[in-house]
Scaffold this motif. Structure first.
Motif: not given
Lengths: 715, 120
Positions: A531-546
């Motif tokens: 879950k934490n990793t997914l949260a990190i991935v989600q964060g990375i995705a959000q930052q990468s595409f923002k």
């Protein structure tokens, strides 16, 4: 006696001559006158009285007459004399020796030539022997008659056609007909119809050939009742040998027949009972060693049945299995000899199929109180099935015993009040007690009160509802270790279903439980990390595409960051999420960006980092490397990056100083907008390390300086 | 958006990327972020010092639990929500809502709305 001749005086023969004749006669002779005095007596007369001649002439006969005969003889004598005719007397007189002798006398009147009565002449002869024979005959006739009429035996005489001519009382009683009714009936008329065909030839043969016979048959009584009789039948013949009748001596044997029938019936029932119980029997007359086998004894041995039912001991022993034969023979012989009964079990080989069967045999000697020879009676039955079941049971017991002894599982039996009755070695090994210490103790001695309460709840449930229970309880070993046991138990019951005790099988689940708890922890942790990793991935995705307009650029950035994250995870996984090497983390993070070409220089001690810090560092280094490749030193062929770190000390506390330093790249221009990378490095890494991270956009190259307390795990 | 105008939300999250993500979400919802704090001591200091209208707390902070921060905020009457990948709130905080990681903007929105409504 011939009539007296007409008398003359003197005698027609000379007196001497007469005397001589009379004296030589074996009979008593006397001559009397009218006055009853005797004028002559012969020698036999004298011999009888043994008195002198003169005395004998005047002897009074009345003195020697038997008192019982006296009155009769005197009266007859007077009457005879008065009749003036010849008369006879018969009576007992006492001779000179004192013996009573029967004398038969004949007296005849004497007359002279003119026919005048002048006296009597008498002759008497001794008839004692004949008389006694007659009397004896009459006695025996009377006795016979009494015997016949009073006998328990019936007597019946029939003529040659079988008609009753003479019957005694007893016969009438037995036959149930009166004498009058029987006279004129034929013996077949009262014989039971079923017995006539058998009776008639016997009777005819007796008449024709004179053969006697004895048989038993039934009479039908007048009242319709049936009586069984035993008749001894013989032919009666005239003196010339001609048969004139048939005599039967009849005994009532109804009771005996009934008793016999009863016995036959009970014998039959016994036989049926024994046979239906599969019991075969045999008997032996121990004097002749002969006897009979029951039909099913032949069956039991697989031999054909025999009409005469005869079977010998040897035939039996021949069927006995050779290994058992001697002991069987010995048991039987001992019984024959000593009367000691036996019960033996042995194998036989059936004569027909050669199949091996087990028999159980009982034998006893029957001794009689009279002189009848002892008999042997034996019964046998097939116990093969029982034997096999026993063998099976024994084998099964042995198997279970082995299981009991060798099982790793715990096997425990207890009474209904929780006293331990048996445990297998596994229990002893697990708890560290000896068998003596456990057997007889209560289960309460091995568990805490709350655990005992659980066990008792389960016990009560079984008592209420039957079935089995599964229970997990903590038991205490001798050394105090708490062991977690999973126990399945059920009640043992007797034939009526009444509980007799408890049977439990248990297994140590201490390790399993520990492993299970550990596994649960691991799964929870894994879940958390995912879950934490997914949260990190989600964060990375959000930052990468923002705010990025070119999706290809955003995707490249995202993929690069994911790869860095993944690389860090690989390392962590290799190190089992323990501490990982700082050099390794940095090396892996820069590897895709030309470290191999020698353009990246790493210099620093191999400090260990905690996983979380490692990931943040990996992502930060990735951002720096990516930036260097895109805009910095690594965008030019001669550009270099030096990454160096060291443990330092400030104010007495260990610190980490890390510097990322670029050289040889294009002239650096401070960006107008700070992206994810910068943010990640300046804020994220700083937060992670609880330190400061400063990025300087120097014209000759970017420099990133990390100053933080030495991270946990790196001391 | 204006719904949360001026709402100061304390972010306690030890994972930098996730913290940045949450900051962005709160920003887009119109909130003002306090923090983020990645360590217990840091979070506790903010909780006691800052003017805070609501808080979203990661439970595990680099091996420490954020419960002291939660207690401090609750004492101050600040509505809080936990955010965690563990799937359960710490013992003693059963009434505190839980936002499961990973979360979306809608999850944060709903949680904040719940907190504000509950606080009214």
């Amino acid at each position: 006696m011939s009539e007296a001749e007409p008398g003359h005086e003197p005698l027609p023969v000379g007196e001497d001559e007469f005397r001589m004749i009379a004296d030589s006669a074996p009979v008593v002779v006397w001559v009397t006158r009218l006055d009853r005095t005797r004028s002559f007596i012969n020698r036999a007369y004298l011999a009888f009285l043994d008195v002198p001649y003169d005395e004998a002439l005047v002897f009074d006969w009345r003195r020697v007459i038997h008192p019982d005969d006296a009155a009769r003889l005197i009266a007859q004598s007077i009457a005879g004399e008065a009749s003036m005719d010849t008369f006879d007397l018969e009576g007992r007189y006492r001779n000179a020796k004192g013996e009573w002798r029967w004398l038969h006398s004949t007296s005849s009147p004497r007359r002279d030539t003119q026919g005048r009565h002048i006296g009597f002449i008498g002759v008497a002869h001794d008839i004692t022997e004949a008389k006694e024979a007659e009397l004896s005959l009459r006695d025996s006739e009377a006795q016979l008659s009494a015997f016949i009429s009073q006998s328990t035996a019936g007597f019946a005489q029939v003529d040659l056609e079988g008609r009753f001519v003479l019957v005694n009382e007893r016969f009438c009683e037995i036959a149930g007909w009166s004498r009058d009714e029987l006279m004129g009936m034929r013996m077949l008329d009262i014989t039971h119809p079923d017995d006539r065909a058998r009776n008639l030839p016997l009777f005819d043969r007796a008449v024709a050939e004179g053969t006697s016979y004895t048989h038993e048959k039934r009479y039908i009584r007048k009242d319709g009742g049936i009586v069984w009789v035993n008749n001894s039948v013989s032919v009666i013949r005239r003196p010339d040998g001609e048969p004139f009748g048939v005599l039967s001596v009849t005994l009532d044997v109804t009771q005996r027949r009934e008793a016999e029938a009863q016995m036959r019936k009970s014998e039959e029932s016994l036989r049926l009972a024994t046979e239906s119980a599969g019991m075969a029997s045999w008997e032996l007359d121990l004097e002749t060693m002969q006897g009979e086998w029951s039909a099913n004894r032949f069956d039991l041995l697989g031999m054909p049945r025999r009409d005469d039912g005869r079977g010998s001991i040897d035939e039996w022993l021949e069927r006995v299995h050779p290994d058992d034969r001697e002991s069987v023979r010995a048991a039987a012989q001992r019984c024959f000899d000593t009367g000691e009964p036996y019960t033996i079990e042995y194998r036989v080989c059936r004569a027909d199929t050669n199949e091996e069967r087990w028999l159980q045999s009982h034998g006893s000697r029957i001794d009689y109180s009279d002189d009848r020879p002892s008999r042997f009676v034996g019964v046998s039955f097939d116990v093969t099935d029982r034997k096999r079941a026993e063998d099976e049971l024994r084998a099964s017991e042995a198997r279970f015993r082995t299981i009991f002894e060798q099982a790793n599982d715990f096997l425990i039996t207890t009474t209904l009040d929780q006293k331990i009755t048996s445990v297998n070695p596994a229990v002893l090994a697990a708890l560290g007690y000896s068998e003596d210490e456990i057997v007889g103790a209560s289960i309460a001695d091995f568990m805490a009160p709350d655990q005992l309460a659980l066990a008792l709840d389960a016990f009560n449930q079984k008592m209420r509802e039957g079935g089995s229970t599964r229970l997990t309880v903590t038991v205490r070993a001798r050394d105090g270790r708490a062991l977690i046991w999973e126990i399945n138990s059920r009640l043992t019951t007797d034939a009526d279903g009444k509980p007799t005790g408890l049977h439990a099988i248990g297994r140590d689940v201490t390790e399993a439980r520990r492993a299970e708890a550990h596994l649960r922890l691991l799964v929870d942790e894994l879940n958390h990390r995912v879950k934490n990793t997914l949260a990190i991935v989600q964060g990375i995705a959000q930052q990468s595409f923002k705010g990025v307009t070119d999706p290809a650029i955003a995707r490249n950035a995202f993929e690069g960051r994911l790869a860095a994250l993944s690389e860090a995870h690989n390392l962590l996984t290799r190190e089992h999420w323990g501490a990982v090497s700082m050099a390794q983390i940095i090396g892996d993070a820069v590897a895709p960006h030309g470290r191999d070409a020698g353009r990246l220089e790493l210099d620093g001690p191999d400090l260990p980092l905690l996983p979380k810090t490692a990931i943040s560092l990996a992502l930060a280094i990735h951002e720096l490397a990516t930036n260097a490749v895109k805009h910095g030193a690594l965008s030019q062929p001669d550009g270099r990056v030096r990454i160096h770190w060291a443990k330092t000390e400030a104010e007495g506390r260990a610190r980490l100083l890390l510097v990322w330093e670029e050289r040889g790249g294009p002239e650096v221009i401070t960006p107008t907008r700070r992206g994810f990378g910068t943010r990640m490095i300046e804020r994220g890494l700083a937060a992670e390390l609880s330190g400061t991270v400063r990025i300087e956009f120097r014209p000759q190259g970017l420099v990133c300086t990390v100053d933080a307390p030495l991270p946990e795990g790196a001391e | 958006m204006s719904e949360y105008a001026g709402l100061r939300v304390l972010v306690v999250e030890d994972e930098p990327v996730v913290a940045m993500c949450l900051e962005d979400i709160l920003e887009s919802l119109g909130c003002e972020t306090v923090g983020p704090a990645g360590r217990l001591a840091e979070g506790l200091a903010l909780a006691e010092r800052e003017d805070i209208g609501a808080a979203i707390l990661d439970i595990n902070l680099a091996g420490e639990r954020s419960t002291p921060i939660a207690e401090a905020l609750l004492r101050r009457g600040v509505p809080i929500a936990f955010a965690s990948g563990y799937g359960a709130v710490p013992e003693g905080f059963e009434t505190v809502p839980l936002i499961e990681k990973p979360y979306r903007e809608a999850d944060i929105d709903a949680a904040l709305r719940g907190l504000l409504n509950g606080a009214e």
